[in-house]
Design a protein around this motif. Structure first.
Motif, PDB file in Angstrom:
ATOM      1  N   ASN A 178      70.996  84.217  29.211  1.00  0.00           N
ATOM      2  CA  ASN A 178      69.798  84.432  30.027  1.00  0.00           C
ATOM      3  C   ASN A 178      68.535  84.407  29.182  1.00  0.00           C
ATOM      4  OD1 ASN A 178      71.079  84.656  32.528  1.00  0.00           O
ATOM      5  ND2 ASN A 178      71.486  86.844  32.245  1.00  0.00           N
ATOM      6  N   HIS A 190      67.442  84.820  36.558  1.00  0.00           N
ATOM      7  CA  HIS A 190      68.558  84.933  35.632  1.00  0.00           C
ATOM      8  C   HIS A 190      69.869  85.027  36.393  1.00  0.00           C
ATOM      9  CE1 HIS A 190      65.876  86.630  32.149  1.00  0.00           C
ATOM     10  NE2 HIS A 190      65.512  85.436  32.572  1.00  0.00           N
ATOM     11  N   VAL A 191      70.951  84.768  35.694  1.00  0.00           N
ATOM     12  CA  VAL A 191      72.284  84.882  36.279  1.00  0.00           C
ATOM     13  C   VAL A 191      72.682  86.350  36.267  1.00  0.00           C
ATOM     14  CG1 VAL A 191      74.692  84.174  36.112  1.00  0.00           C
ATOM     15  CG2 VAL A 191      72.885  82.584  35.467  1.00  0.00           C
ATOM     16  N   SER A 192      72.946  86.896  37.432  1.00  0.00           N
ATOM     17  CA  SER A 192      73.355  88.293  37.513  1.00  0.00           C
ATOM     18  C   SER A 192      74.826  88.442  37.148  1.00  0.00           C
ATOM     19  CB  SER A 192      73.112  88.834  38.922  1.00  0.00           C
ATOM     20  OG  SER A 192      73.903  88.134  39.869  1.00  0.00           O
ATOM     21  N   ASN A 195      77.106  87.388  40.105  1.00  0.00           N
ATOM     22  CA  ASN A 195      77.306  85.946  40.235  1.00  0.00           C
ATOM     23  C   ASN A 195      78.197  85.397  39.140  1.00  0.00           C
ATOM     24  OD1 ASN A 195      75.814  85.707  42.549  1.00  0.00           O
ATOM     25  ND2 ASN A 195      73.931  85.082  41.536  1.00  0.00           N
ATOM     26  N   PHE A 196      78.074  85.941  37.940  1.00  0.00           N
ATOM     27  CA  PHE A 196      78.952  85.506  36.850  1.00  0.00           C
ATOM     28  C   PHE A 196      80.414  85.792  37.191  1.00  0.00           C
ATOM     29  CE2 PHE A 196      81.294  86.330  32.950  1.00  0.00           C
ATOM     30  CZ  PHE A 196      80.999  85.213  32.186  1.00  0.00           C
ATOM     31  N   GLY A 228      74.062  78.795  41.814  1.00  0.00           N
ATOM     32  CA  GLY A 228      73.082  78.609  40.756  1.00  0.00           C
ATOM     33  C   GLY A 228      72.860  77.141  40.466  1.00  0.00           C
ATOM     34  N   VAL A 232      73.574  75.690  34.866  1.00  0.00           N
ATOM     35  CA  VAL A 232      74.096  77.044  34.685  1.00  0.00           C
ATOM     36  C   VAL A 232      75.588  77.086  34.955  1.00  0.00           C
ATOM     37  CG1 VAL A 232      73.941  79.414  35.527  1.00  0.00           C
ATOM     38  CG2 VAL A 232      71.859  78.080  35.220  1.00  0.00           C
TER      39      VAL A 232
END
Length: 373
Positions: A178, A190-192, A195-196, A228, A232
């Motif tokens: 991020n 950003h990727v939370s 979500n990851f 995303g 990403v």
């Protein structure tokens, strides 16, 4: 009288300084030792002569041992046992030595804080008032078994939340990703962590269902575009593949580790389903191109398995027919044997009656005619 004087002057004591230099050694009488706070806020033992500070010493937790002068019996204390310090304190008076030890202990207690007492909680039991009178429904064991629908794998595939939990390595990689990727591309979203976990969970489910078809970054990006940007998703896919190789595990999810990947167990959750369209889609392989060798082998294997299943069903049906015919024949023979048994029983009964009548009449023929009539 001496004790009261010591209590009044216990904030300082008198001593002599024994100084050792390279070319000479000498004694300075009438110095005063007391406690003072330095400019940095530390408590120190200060040796003063005529109001001027000559030496300072920071007290340690354990005080160094002392020695005695064999002639004068004075107590000698050195600030450094290794001899690096060039000065020592001499206490001709034992009362001053006792005060110095108290000053040293006081300075040590102020410099080295006492360790905090760890409070160990003791478990206890307390009665909750009104608990027995609460309107709770008691559990009644049903007559039928309590069971869950489907197996563990099917429930995990149908679960809408992520089965995967991040570890410390994942958190460190995501934090670095991020900070590097989004700053470099001037992006703000950003990727939370949620979500990851959902992306990794989607990769695991798709790989379990279609291990041969889900082997490149493009397939992963197409399945998770709603989570995303394409870059990403591809970066997380690469990290996921490297982690699987490092751990040398069939799956990062515990629930899939004990099961072999299947081609079509269940459809993954909606995030993995492609949108259906009524428009005609172009061929995946293009005009004039044939499927790959692996896909052709998979199709041939599926067809062979289907033929084997049909053949087994036909064999089962024929075996069932033969079993029915054999059962019918055995039933007929059993009925015939029962009829013969009844006939034998009847003949035995009549013979017994004729024998009884012959004993009375004295003639077998007359007895037979009597019984049979």
């Amino acid at each position: 009288m001496e004790g009261s004087k010591r209590d009044l002057d216990s904030t300082s004591c008198s001593a002599n300084i024994l100084v050792t230099e390279l070319d000479k050694c000498y004694r300075e009488d009438g110095v005063t030792v007391m406690l003072e706070m330095s400019s940095s806020g530390e408590w120190l033992l200060v040796v003063k002569k005529n109001g001027l500070t000559r030496y300072t010493h920071k007290a340690e937790k354990v005080m160094r041992p002392c020695s005695k002068n064999r002639i004068t019996q004075a107590v000698i204390w050195s600030a450094d046992s290794n001899g690096d310090s060039n000065w020592k304190l001499e206490f001709p008076n034992r009362c001053d030595w006792s005060i110095f030890k108290d000053l040293y202990k006081e300075c040590s207690d102020r410099v080295v804080p006492a360790p905090a007492i760890k409070f160990i909680p003791v478990p206890g039991v307390r009665e909750v008032p009104g608990y027995a009178d609460s309107h709770s429904i008691p559990f009644d064991r049903p007559e039928s078994y309590i069971y869950l629908n489907d197996d563990e794998v099917s429930r995990a595939m149908a679960k809408r939340t992520a089965n995967y939990d991040m570890d410390s390595d994942d958190e460190e990689w995501l934090k670095k990703f991020n900070s590097d990727f989004f700053v470099e591309n001037e992006l703000h979203d950003h990727v939370s962590e949620d979500n990851f976990e959902l992306m990794v969970d989607a990769f695991e489910k798709a790989f379990y269902c279609r291990p041969h078809d889900f082997s490149d970054e493009n397939a992963a990006a197409n399945l998770c575009l709603d989570m995303g940007r394409r870059e990403v998703v591809e970066a997380i896919y690469s990290y996921w593949m490297n982690k699987r190789k490092q751990k040398r595990s069939s799956s990062l999810l515990r629930i899939f580790q004990g099961h072999q990947p299947k081609r079509a167990l269940l459809d993954p959750k909606p995030v993995l389903r492609k949108r259906r369209s009524f428009k005609r889609q172009p061929s995946q392989f293009g005009r004039g191109k044939q499927p790959s060798f692996l896909q052709a082998m998979a199709a041939e294997q599926d067809a062979l398995q289907e033929q084997n299943a049909i053949h087994k069903v036909e064999e089962a049906k024929s075996e069932a027919d033969r079993s029915v015919e054999l059962a019918i024949r055995k039933r007929k023979r059993a009925q015939l044997l029962m009829q013969n048994a009844d006939l034998v029983t009847y003949k035995a009964t009549m013979a017994f009656r004729i024998a009884e009548a012959a004993q009375v009449l004295g003639s077998p023929d007359a007895a037979a005619a009597y019984v049979l009539d």
